[in-house]
Design a protein around this motif. Structure first.
Motif, PDB file in Angstrom:
ATOM      1  N   ALA A 358      96.843  24.741  31.620  1.00 12.20           N
ATOM      2  CA  ALA A 358      96.191  23.783  32.520  1.00 12.20           C
ATOM      3  C   ALA A 358      96.442  24.182  33.964  1.00 12.20           C
ATOM      4  O   ALA A 358      97.308  24.995  34.277  1.00 12.20           O
ATOM      5  N   GLY A 359      95.655  23.571  34.856  1.00  8.36           N
ATOM      6  CA  GLY A 359      95.821  23.792  36.292  1.00  8.36           C
ATOM      7  C   GLY A 359      94.553  24.316  36.935  1.00  8.36           C
ATOM      8  O   GLY A 359      93.629  24.770  36.277  1.00  8.36           O
ATOM      9  N   GLY A 360      94.531  24.276  38.242  1.00  5.75           N
ATOM     10  CA  GLY A 360      93.361  24.674  39.025  1.00  5.75           C
ATOM     11  C   GLY A 360      93.390  23.921  40.332  1.00  5.75           C
ATOM     12  O   GLY A 360      94.457  23.645  40.879  1.00  5.75           O
ATOM     13  N   ARG A 361      92.232  23.538  40.823  1.00  7.71           N
ATOM     14  CA  ARG A 361      92.155  22.784  42.076  1.00  7.71           C
ATOM     15  C   ARG A 361      92.201  21.289  41.801  1.00  7.71           C
ATOM     16  O   ARG A 361      91.409  20.754  41.026  1.00  7.71           O
ATOM     17  N   HIS A 362      93.127  20.616  42.446  1.00 10.94           N
ATOM     18  CA  HIS A 362      93.313  19.182  42.268  1.00 10.94           C
ATOM     19  C   HIS A 362      92.133  18.411  42.861  1.00 10.94           C
ATOM     20  O   HIS A 362      91.661  18.720  43.954  1.00 10.94           O
ATOM     21  N   LYS A 363      91.639  17.407  42.124  1.00 10.10           N
ATOM     22  CA  LYS A 363      90.512  16.591  42.603  1.00 10.10           C
ATOM     23  C   LYS A 363      90.944  15.175  42.969  1.00 10.10           C
ATOM     24  O   LYS A 363      90.114  14.280  43.063  1.00 10.10           O
TER      25      LYS A 363
END
Length: 455
Positions: A358-363
């Motif tokens: 998991a993970g990436g750009r926080h929305k």
């Protein structure tokens, strides 16, 4: 504004839907300008093809807005509503439409529109599949990855007959509608997402609810009766409400009773099929199936075609998509899981131990509930991208310790393959946007599949 010929139109945002809008407007004889804050080198090969038409293009910024310069502004979904040209156009009273609004004004057939935080693409694709199996010509487009304006252009110029339009719509698209009126509007669910854009859940829900805004007494509102936000905040609508529930059979709607999917329609109770014949796994996909079945039945599709489609529809790419089984380990691509609730639903689809990437750009989402779900369902958690620290903090707070950091998706897949044992599931379900590392969730999912197939 039905005649676009000679109109001065500015399209803001030159990603997929913006490019399609520019091309269509030019074909309609509009004086069209496309603008994007990205530099030309960042817009890819499709933009280079678009430049072959004699429109005006501005890259690396936006033009100054003057009332005499523009008759209409089209805003692409990814463009924030707070940028100066949008605010200036509002001040001058220049009409601002989404690409959804533009396209819908050229459609004469009934529209079935699907929105919600989770399950939109699956439900839209399934509904298109139902129409296909029933032999009813339908166009499937929208936020599913096919710009609606592009599909409208194909139908108008291709001589193809279409009886229904099946359209996935996002909150970004609904922000700038004016007359958009689906004959059947489906609202699947609402959980926190895009809070970085909409501010809070209440505002997000109100924008989603605009899907019902222009409906009349002859239209249908298909609503998830199990969703807590909709139960408390369902707006007053002038259309007829048709509910769906996987916990009960509504008095006016479709649901599950005694392991059977049944529905009430036109004063009659009918059995559709056994609930366990729905091919897609997970309780959330049962909800998606109920929503698609409801819309199809309201559109006049026969129940045999609906039941047959539910039993054979395999799902959509990047949504719980099985990539391969290697040495007894199942690798699953759920790159479209871009918010915490979606990932929780994905985890609930498996009974075997899960290694979650998991993970990436926080929305702007809250990860607390997902953290509890990870502790309950996951064997290990591998974190990538900008939001890794935020997710780690939330999950560590539950006492869960089997957390690994990866500098890239490739490293994450390698770590997962070392940790996995026969019977485990390696699940990519990011709970975040992809834009810190990838162009979109599709590129992220394709990268994951490639990496898995190289193991």
């Amino acid at each position: 504004m039905s005649d676009l010929r000679g109109k001065k139109v500015l399209v803001i945002g030159l990603a997929r839907s913006g490019q399609a809008a520019v091309r269509f407007l030019w074909e309609q004889g509009a004086q069209v300008t496309g603008a994007d804050q990205k530099k030309e080198s960042e817009l890819g090969t499709e933009f280079q093809k678009l430049k072959e038409i004699p429109a005006t293009f501005i890259t690396g910024g936006y033009p100054k807005i003057k009332p005499e310069d523009w008759d209409l502004i089209i805003v692409s979904p990814g463009v924030p509503q707070t940028i100066p040209p949008v605010r200036e156009a509002e001040r001058y009273g220049i009409p601002i439409w989404s690409e959804l609004e533009l396209a819908s004004r050229l459609i004469g057939e009934p529209i079935i529109a699907i929105t919600g935080t989770n399950g939109k693409t699956t439900t839209t694709a399934l509904l298109g599949y139902i129409f296909e199996k029933a032999g009813i010509p339908a166009a499937v487009a929208g936020n599913i990855g096919i710009p609606l304006i592009r599909e409208v252009d194909r139908v108008l110029h291709g001589g193809r007959k279409v009886h229904y339009w099946v359209v996935e719509v996002s909150s970004f698209q609904l922000e700038r509608i004016d007359r958009f009126r689906p004959h059947i509007a489906v609202f699947l669910n609402l959980t926190p997402d895009h809070i970085d854009r909409h501010g809070d859940l209440e505002s997000y829900g109100k924008i989603k609810s605009r899907i019902f805004a222009n409906q009349g007494a002859d239209d249908w509102a298909v609503v998830n009766l199990d969703d807590s936000w909709l139960a408390s905040n369902m707006p007053a609508v002038t259309s007829r409400v048709y509910g769906f529930s996987r916990r009960r059979l509504p008095a006016e709607g479709i649901g599950v009773q005694g392991g059977e999917i049944c529905y009430h329609l036109k004063g009659k109770r009918e059995r559709l099929c056994a609930a366990d014949t729905v091919k897609m796994p997970g309780p959330h996909n049962l909800e998606n199936a109920l929503a698609a079945a409801a819309a199809a039945l309201l559109a006049g599709v026969d129940r045999e075609s609906v039941a047959g489609a539910l039993a054979t529809f395999p799902g959509v790419p990047h949504r719980l998509e099985e990539v391969r089984v290697l040495k007894g380990v199942k690798y699953v691509n759920d790159s479209k899981g871009t918010n915490p609730e979606s990932v929780s639903r994905a985890l609930d689809s498996f009974t075997n131990p899960v290694i979650l990437i998991a993970g990436g750009r926080h929305k702007g989402s809250d990860f607390e509930e997902l953290a509890r779900k990870v502790k309950e369902k996951a064997k290990a958690l591998i974190l990538i991208g900008e939001a890794a620290g935020i997710i780690r903090q939330a999950v560590s707070g539950t006492g869960f310790k089997n957390i690994y950091d990866a500098a890239s998706l490739a490293e994450g897949v390698q770590i997962a393959s070392r940790l996995a044992e026969p019977g485990d599931v390696v699940l990519l379900s990011p709970a975040c946007a992809s834009w810190d590392m990838f162009r979109d969730y599709e590129e992220r999912g394709e990268c994951f599949k490639k990496l898995v197939n190289q193991l």
